[in-house]
Motif scaffolding. Structure first.
Motif, PDB file in Angstrom:
ATOM      1  N   ARG A  37      40.468  45.506   4.498  1.00 15.15           N
ATOM      2  CA  ARG A  37      40.949  46.433   5.522  1.00 15.15           C
ATOM      3  C   ARG A  37      41.558  45.627   6.656  1.00 15.15           C
ATOM      4  NH1 ARG A  37      36.661  50.455   7.936  1.00 15.15           N
ATOM      5  NH2 ARG A  37      36.889  51.379   5.842  1.00 15.15           N
ATOM      6  N   HIS A  38      42.838  45.898   6.909  1.00  7.89           N
ATOM      7  CA  HIS A  38      43.579  45.131   7.913  1.00  7.89           C
ATOM      8  C   HIS A  38      43.650  45.884   9.227  1.00  7.89           C
ATOM      9  CE1 HIS A  38      46.463  42.559   9.828  1.00  7.89           C
ATOM     10  NE2 HIS A  38      47.360  43.520   9.896  1.00  7.89           N
TER      11      HIS A  38
ATOM     12  N   PHE B 158      35.884  45.367  15.274  1.00 11.76           N
ATOM     13  CA  PHE B 158      37.304  45.034  15.271  1.00 11.76           C
ATOM     14  C   PHE B 158      38.038  45.705  14.110  1.00 11.76           C
ATOM     15  CE2 PHE B 158      35.598  41.647  17.923  1.00 11.76           C
ATOM     16  CZ  PHE B 158      36.562  41.560  18.915  1.00 11.76           C
ATOM     17  N   HIS B 159      37.339  46.566  13.355  1.00 13.24           N
ATOM     18  CA  HIS B 159      37.922  47.394  12.302  1.00 13.24           C
ATOM     19  C   HIS B 159      38.359  46.608  11.070  1.00 13.24           C
ATOM     20  CE1 HIS B 159      37.863  50.337  15.497  1.00 13.24           C
ATOM     21  NE2 HIS B 159      38.781  49.673  16.185  1.00 13.24           N
ATOM     22  N   GLN B 160      38.328  45.304  11.123  1.00  9.40           N
ATOM     23  CA  GLN B 160      38.727  44.490   9.971  1.00  9.40           C
ATOM     24  C   GLN B 160      37.548  44.370   9.016  1.00  9.40           C
ATOM     25  OE1 GLN B 160      41.864  42.904   9.727  1.00  9.40           O
ATOM     26  NE2 GLN B 160      41.606  40.903   8.820  1.00  9.40           N
ATOM     27  N   ARG B 161      37.805  44.558   7.718  1.00  9.13           N
ATOM     28  CA  ARG B 161      36.760  44.411   6.714  1.00  9.13           C
ATOM     29  C   ARG B 161      37.334  43.618   5.545  1.00  9.13           C
ATOM     30  NH1 ARG B 161      34.690  46.323  10.434  1.00  9.13           N
ATOM     31  NH2 ARG B 161      33.235  48.055  10.623  1.00  9.13           N
ATOM     32  N   ILE B 162      36.685  42.508   5.215  1.00  4.78           N
ATOM     33  CA  ILE B 162      37.070  41.728   4.041  1.00  4.78           C
ATOM     34  C   ILE B 162      35.796  41.406   3.280  1.00  4.78           C
ATOM     35  CG2 ILE B 162      38.219  39.659   3.185  1.00  4.78           C
ATOM     36  CD1 ILE B 162      39.762  39.495   5.801  1.00  4.78           C
ATOM     37  N   ASP B 163      35.591  42.083   2.163  1.00  2.35           N
ATOM     38  CA  ASP B 163      34.406  41.835   1.360  1.00  2.35           C
ATOM     39  C   ASP B 163      34.742  42.081  -0.107  1.00  2.35           C
ATOM     40  OD1 ASP B 163      34.404  44.622   1.078  1.00  2.35           O
ATOM     41  OD2 ASP B 163      32.926  44.910   2.660  1.00  2.35           O
ATOM     42  N   HIS B 164      33.713  42.292  -0.930  1.00  3.89           N
ATOM     43  CA  HIS B 164      33.921  42.454  -2.362  1.00  3.89           C
ATOM     44  C   HIS B 164      34.537  43.809  -2.712  1.00  3.89           C
ATOM     45  CE1 HIS B 164      30.072  44.117  -1.226  1.00  3.89           C
ATOM     46  NE2 HIS B 164      30.100  44.882  -2.308  1.00  3.89           N
TER      47      HIS B 164
ATOM     48  N   TRP C 273      45.683  49.595   7.443  1.00  2.00           N
ATOM     49  CA  TRP C 273      45.701  49.921   6.020  1.00  2.00           C
ATOM     50  C   TRP C 273      44.529  49.242   5.328  1.00  2.00           C
ATOM     51  CZ3 TRP C 273      45.981  45.375   3.394  1.00  2.00           C
ATOM     52  CH2 TRP C 273      46.681  44.310   3.978  1.00  2.00           C
ATOM     53  N   GLU C 274      44.253  49.700   4.103  1.00  3.15           N
ATOM     54  CA  GLU C 274      43.121  49.157   3.346  1.00  3.15           C
ATOM     55  C   GLU C 274      43.437  49.157   1.859  1.00  3.15           C
ATOM     56  OE1 GLU C 274      38.904  50.499   4.048  1.00  3.15           O
ATOM     57  OE2 GLU C 274      39.122  51.211   1.977  1.00  3.15           O
ATOM     58  N   LEU C 275      43.066  48.062   1.191  1.00  2.00           N
ATOM     59  CA  LEU C 275      43.066  47.981  -0.262  1.00  2.00           C
ATOM     60  C   LEU C 275      41.617  47.988  -0.721  1.00  2.00           C
ATOM     61  CD1 LEU C 275      45.721  45.160  -0.918  1.00  2.00           C
ATOM     62  CD2 LEU C 275      46.104  47.612  -0.634  1.00  2.00           C
TER      63      LEU C 275
ATOM     64  N   VAL D 195      44.686  52.700  -2.127  1.00  2.00           N
ATOM     65  CA  VAL D 195      45.331  52.109  -0.963  1.00  2.00           C
ATOM     66  C   VAL D 195      45.389  53.196   0.097  1.00  2.00           C
ATOM     67  CG1 VAL D 195      47.432  51.069  -0.030  1.00  2.00           C
ATOM     68  CG2 VAL D 195      46.713  50.559  -2.381  1.00  2.00           C
ATOM     69  N   THR D 196      44.909  52.875   1.297  1.00  2.00           N
ATOM     70  CA  THR D 196      44.867  53.852   2.378  1.00  2.00           C
ATOM     71  C   THR D 196      45.661  53.346   3.567  1.00  2.00           C
ATOM     72  OG1 THR D 196      42.662  54.582   1.680  1.00  2.00           O
ATOM     73  CG2 THR D 196      43.375  55.209   3.891  1.00  2.00           C
TER      74      THR D 196
END
Length: 361
Positions: free
Chosen positions: A93-94, A83-89, A185-187, A194-195
């Motif tokens: 990525r939204h 699902f392309h979403q990534r939330i980790d340390h 986008w991604e932090l 920031v991408t």
């Protein structure tokens, strides 16, 4: 709460550290082509630094300890779907779901039990008012039958909005629960970058299937809140990240929707704390399982003897108390009145100005 030393070698050279800001060029009026348009709708620019340990309401309610424990116990039937979403340390990525999924979720929101209860209130008041004024020979059943069409008009569509999408998701999950084309986008805490991802059918994505990436350091972005008048004279706000020197604008407030300014302030503080390598990861349930993988956070938790499952093993009553305390803290935020630490990193050129004045004389 800051650390004595950032972990050397782990974070990239452009990682954001609120205690060691790099020198940057002072933003000149008109340098960013996006800002003249954006400033017409922006409410205010938010300052950098002096953050609080807060998170918006949706991040507290959507990732409660009970919810995380349920995720641990229940298997994920879509674990193999990207699902392309990534939330980790390392990254936030939204990404969004596919259009078909978002449409069904949009209609399903109208079938929320709270919405149905709200619509039932005037119908119920009208029913009992009619009952008190009705002739003595009219039975309760007759009145109920008379109000059935009204009930169907007011509540029927809302119930359908709840039942139909829910049934479709259960009957055809593989066809309807789909990811979109890619992340938006991604932090990245580790690199400080920031991408933003672009999907142009006539560009790289249309030819190769790979999105175009636009990247800049986090400390080159500024946060702005916008305001929008709604029906009834109310005002709602959302949060944007705007690059200081280039035409990059990220509607980061879509994560929490259009809401109060304090919720926007909490979102800005939460992401500053996430990207700040001088401090541990935000101490909320969302990031708890990843704390041991970030060296600054792991060292902080070791020194403070923080339990690894502090949130996930918390009982519901304690969680409610903690949540209420943070909600009160968010309501008291006065972010616009803070000093902006980023201004101290802007390069000045006083000598050049004196030279010009001397030459002019």
């Amino acid at each position: 709460m800051t650390m004595d030393k950032p972990a050397s070698g782990y974070y990239g050279p452009e990682a954001y550290n609120s205690e060691h800001l790099p020198q940057q060029k002072r933003p000149a009026p008109g340098a960013n082509p996006a800002l003249p348009w954006f400033n017409r709708k922006a409410d205010r620019k938010l300052p950098w630094g002096h953050t609080e340990d807060v998170a918006p309401q949706s991040y507290r309610t959507d990732y409660s300890p009970a919810t995380l424990r349920r995720f641990e116990k229940e298997p994920n039937n879509f674990a193999n779907v990207d699902f392309h979403q990534r939330i980790d340390h390392e990254r936030y990525r939204h990404a969004t779901a596919a259009l078909r999924t978002r449409i069904l979720l949009f209609f399903n929101a109208f079938g929320n039990p709270f919405v149905i209860a709200f619509m039932m209130l005037p119908v119920t008041i009208g029913f009992f008012s009619h009952w008190r004024l009705s002739p003595p020979d009219e039975t309760f059943g007759q009145m109920l039958i008379a109000f059935t069409p009204i009930l169907a008009i007011f509540v029927g569509p809302l119930i359908a909005c709840n039942l139909i999408p829910t049934a479709l998701f259960k009957l055809f999950p593989r066809q309807l629960i789909k990811p979109d084309k890619g992340p938006l986008w991604e932090l990245n805490r580790r690199t400080g970058q920031v991408t933003v991802y672009h999907y142009d059918k006539n560009g790289t994505w249309g030819k190769t299937g790979q999105p175009e990436e636009e990247t800049a350091p986090f400390y080159e972005f500024d946060a702005y809140t916008s305001n929008e008048l709604i029906h009834g004279g109310g005002v709602v706000h959302t949060l944007y990240l705007a690059h200081r020197y280039r035409n990059i604008l990220i509607p980061i407030g879509t994560l929490i929707g259009k809401t109060s300014p304090e919720e926007c302030y909490a979102l800005w503080d939460m992401f500053q704390n996430f990207m700040d390598t001088s401090r541990p990861l935000p101490d909320i349930p969302l990031w708890e399982e990843h704390r041991a993988n970030d060296p600054v956070t792991a060292e902080h938790d070791r020194r403070t003897n923080r339990p690894p499952r502090y949130w996930r093993d918390m009982d519901n009553d304690t969680w409610k108390q903690k949540n209420d305390e943070m909600a009160f803290q968010v309501l008291r935020m006065s972010t616009p009145g803070r000093l902006d630490i980023m201004r101290n990193s802007w390069a000045h050129s006083p000598r050049r100005r004196r030279q010009r004045m001397a030459s002019a004389g």
